[in-house]
Scaffold this motif. Structure first.
Motif: not given
Length: 340
Positions: A1, A58-60, A63, A93
């Motif tokens: 991040m 998941r990051d997309r 995030g 997260y």
């Protein structure tokens, strides 16, 4: 991040004022811009369905920039095991709250047994809340309507709230309109069913130990503050997006923070390095700058600023320079206005 080096420490989580989760609007880029304007407002993600969290990118999907705190994620789903797993992922997260959507009326969402249709199954929603709460220490909250279709009296809402209370949910956001599940679009469902704020007031009176957040039709700070005698917090939707500078008075007038409102040009200048970082990550400027189109609403030169972004930000070869050029047009108009 990513982290903005000049960002102050995150404000504590408070639901006294928040921006509603809105599909295609409350993206990470809009949230970063909003955070530059207001430090205290609680921000929400777009709704993310539990299976996508479990199996998707998941990051997309999840995030965010650390500067966005306090930040809540909204999940959609009706399977307790899936929602529990998704809640664990979201907690890892670093989200400050996990919210369950029991208010969206769209046909597509209904087909997935998500959103407002679940108001008719409070037992199932309660099992979902219990499973999510057992999976994480992050607060689990629920966003709902006051009713659906012809199930729209206070007794129906009271039954739903009783189940949420029994499941351990301690904060409910109530959109003070019922949802009409067939015959109205999501947009029409935000406008046509009448607002009945008194229903949210009644829930707070009967369940004083619950935190009740009011949503629906809130557009000006002066008018909405009167509701705080009856409920605990306020959630604003499209007004915050269509006129983001509306948020500039929130910290001072809603939270009682000292000091002047932020400077609009300073906010734009702070947004530029963020835009440049996102561009370096491979994000096209059009995805970021669409959220800044209304930043200078009602300011001299705003039309030229918006036109330049609208005509150039989407170009294949666009770079962050397009934002600098738009700001330069704004400056030129401001100087001309001052000289006239």
């Amino acid at each position: 991040m990513l982290t903005c080096p000049s960002s102050p420490p995150p404000a504590p989580l408070s639901r006294r004022f928040s921006i509603a989760p809105m599909m295609a609007y409350t993206t990470r880029d809009f949230r970063y811009l909003a955070r530059l304007i207001t430090r205290r407002t609680l921000l929400y993600t777009e709704m993310v369905v539990a299976p996508a969290v479990i199996h998707g990118d998941r990051d997309r999907l999840l995030g965010f920039d650390a500067a966005e705190h306090p930040l809540a994620v909204q999940l959609g789903g009706s399977d307790p095991a899936q929602l529990a797993e998704a809640a664990r992922v979201c907690a890892d997260y670093g989200y400050d709250e996990i919210n369950l959507n029991v208010g969206c009326p769209s046909d597509r969402v209904q087909q997935g047994k998500i959103g407002a249709v679940l108001m008719a199954e409070p037992d199932q929603v309660a099992r979902c809340v219990e499973a999510m709460a057992a999976a994480t220490e992050v607060p689990v909250t629920v966003k709902t309507r006051i009713g659906i279709d012809d199930q729209d009296d206070y007794a129906f809402l009271r039954r739903f709230v009783t189940h949420m209370d029994g499941a351990g949910c301690r904060s409910l956001t109530i959109h003070a309109r019922k949802a009409i599940l067939a015959g109205l679009s999501p947009k029409e469902n935000r406008d046509i069913p009448p607002l009945i704020y008194e229903r949210a007031y009644a829930v707070k009176a009967e369940f004083p130990h619950l935190e009740i957040i009011l949503n629906g039709g809130l557009k000006d700070i002066g008018g909405m503050l009167a509701h705080l005698g009856q409920v605990d917090g306020l959630m604003v939707g499209r007004e915050a997006y269509m006129n983001p500078w509306f948020l500039a008075d929130v910290d001072r007038r809603v939270f009682g923070e000292p000091g002047p409102a932020p400077d609009r040009r300073a906010v734009a200048e702070a947004f530029l390095p963020y835009l440049q970082r996102r561009y370096a990550q491979g994000v096209h400027p059009k995805h970021v700058l669409r959220h800044a189109l209304n930043l200078f609403q009602a300011v001299p030169g705003a039309r030229a600023y918006r036109r330049h972004l609208s005509e150039n930000a989407h170009r294949r070869d666009a770079t962050p320079k397009v934002f600098e050029e738009a700001l330069a047009l704004l400056d030129a108009a401001t100087v001309g206005y001052a000289a006239s």
